[in-house]
Design an enzyme around this catalytic site. Sequence first.
Site, PDB file in Angstrom:
ATOM      1  N   TYR A   1     -23.988  -9.062  30.064  1.00 19.95           N
ATOM      2  CA  TYR A   1     -25.266  -8.368  29.903  1.00 19.95           C
ATOM      3  C   TYR A   1     -25.283  -7.149  30.819  1.00 19.95           C
ATOM      4  O   TYR A   1     -25.055  -7.258  32.023  1.00 19.95           O
ATOM      5  CB  TYR A   1     -26.398  -9.343  30.252  1.00 19.95           C
ATOM      6  N   CYS A   2     -25.540  -5.975  30.256  1.00 23.14           N
ATOM      7  CA  CYS A   2     -25.686  -4.740  31.013  1.00 23.14           C
ATOM      8  C   CYS A   2     -24.430  -4.484  31.854  1.00 23.14           C
ATOM      9  O   CYS A   2     -23.321  -4.476  31.337  1.00 23.14           O
ATOM     10  CB  CYS A   2     -26.960  -4.803  31.865  1.00 23.14           C
ATOM     11  N   ILE A   3     -24.575  -4.337  33.164  1.00 23.04           N
ATOM     12  CA  ILE A   3     -23.421  -4.067  34.010  1.00 23.04           C
ATOM     13  C   ILE A   3     -22.462  -5.252  34.026  1.00 23.04           C
ATOM     14  O   ILE A   3     -21.253  -5.090  34.207  1.00 23.04           O
ATOM     15  CB  ILE A   3     -23.879  -3.697  35.443  1.00 23.04           C
TER      16      ILE A   3
ATOM     17  N   PHE B   1     -24.595  -7.695  25.634  1.00 21.95           N
ATOM     18  CA  PHE B   1     -26.003  -7.334  25.519  1.00 21.95           C
ATOM     19  C   PHE B   1     -26.196  -6.008  26.248  1.00 21.95           C
ATOM     20  O   PHE B   1     -25.985  -5.934  27.465  1.00 21.95           O
ATOM     21  CB  PHE B   1     -26.917  -8.366  26.189  1.00 21.95           C
TER      22      PHE B   1
END
Length: 582
Positions: free
Chosen positions: A317-319, A345
């Site tokens: 997710y993200c980073i 994500f």
Amino acid sequence: MIETLSLNIARAAMTAQSALAEAALSRADRPAALSADPLNVGPAMTSVMTSLASRPERLFQAQADLFGRYMTLWTDTARRAAGEDVPVTAAPDKRFKDPAWAENPMFDVMRQSYLVTADWMNTLISSADDVDPRTRRRAEFFTKLLTDAFSPSNFLASNPAALKALAETSGESLVKGMQNFAADLERGGGKLAISQADYGKFRVGENVATSPGQVVWRDELFELIQYDAATDKQRAIPLLIFPPWINKFYILDLQPANSMIRWLSEQGFTVFVCSWVNPDADKAAFGFDDYLEKGIYRATSRVMEQCGTDRLNTVGYCIGGTLMGAAMAHMAAKGDERINACTFFAAQHDFEEAGDLLLFTDDHWLAEIEGMMDEAGGVLPGSAMADTFNALRANDLIWSFFVSNYLMGKDPPSFDLLFWNADQTRMPKALHMAYLRKMYGQNALARGDFEIGGVRVDLSKVRTPIYAQASREDHIAPMNSVYRSTKLFGGPVTYTLAGSGHIAGVVNHPAAVKYQHWTNPDLPDTLAEWQAGAEQHPGSWWPHWAAWLHERSGDWVDARDPKKGALKPIEPAPGAYVKVKS
């Protein structure tokens, strides 16, 4: 009533003055800001103004346009005062949703003249087309911040809703507002920390992050949580989620009604989550190599050991997705095939169009960030990242609460997502500076110039099936940035676009029947082409993803009990690391 109102205004003034005096004293012995212009706005504005001044015909046209807009406003106002039915000329704005803004002629003119002027200023800055695009974008961003700050809705004397509350409560609303102001100053240690939620209403592990499970591994970098089965049978290949270390993982487990973790368990998946430590100064030197070897490799090994499998599926997710992508490229270089399928994500791997966060990654700001982390002992304080994200959506995350909390005297809402948003984590200096410089500054991962674990990694060597989710209104991982990232991988990629933004676009339980999503089995060259061939579906994208995941999760096996695996349980979910405050 007049006497009560006067006394309450005096009380409010005294409360504010006392709070400001205490804040000044509490910060008197602290070092001054490293730079009077930490975000390097001055040079950007100079470049834009120089460009505009070199083209006087454009300035003349802009001034004529502003004068024309004001003439229309004044004419419409005069006609409305004469009793004519004149339609509103300015676009609607939720800052001015109170009926008094339109019904009262004085506030109507104030509102419309502000909107006209703000739009004119922002459009003028954007018209400087012979300036470096990033320089112009910085000027645009901070002009928008400035015009947002000067909205008449942000001042008591020019906000009819706040004035109405002041009159109806005989000043009690203002007294309560200044008490809220004083409390936020105290909570921020002399710096205004605007409350976005009623923080006392939520307790991690009690009414948020409540999905049952066990911490089955703990070391210096993360806790590994395995969640209880919600079905008699589970898929053979387990699922491990790597959330961003910028935030805490329980955005995926806020309440039972919106918990992705609980929902995934109910679909028959064996769900694990990597709960990152909230790092202190002892982790200042931790970088990408540490988060790869001690994070990705170790966590995936522990999951396989716990489940007795030789492979697993992952989510980044993200980073956390950026790291996961780099890790899979590292695995591809080593011939390691433990990742069976991976989902991202709102994750970026190509940062060429990474949105407004690019504005915070020039050399000037990076030096400011580095100095801030040095002062904090080698970590970025959680509040610094919160301030950055809030600035990206100032009207929603700053000014709406400023008006509600202080001018209206309302209590902050009991909202789990905003409670989580304020529960920030610290970040190690080495990791964060490498992330900003290598990803945002150099776009090294996309260009094949990123080295991790002693290997210069190449995303095109990754053949693992990938599901990439993006959100249409995401301002942190813009949908086109995520789409560009999908083109870097060498294996099959499924791209899905969700409605809403960086958080609500991801965390959208099917039972909520909110937003929509778009699917297209093809992956053409551009996002525009993808969208042209995409099919829109109502509601959450989770079922579409779950169907994709089921196809790649093996056969059904007897449900796994976290207490009976190879790893011994340490404590119940959500564990200890997630409860550490910054």
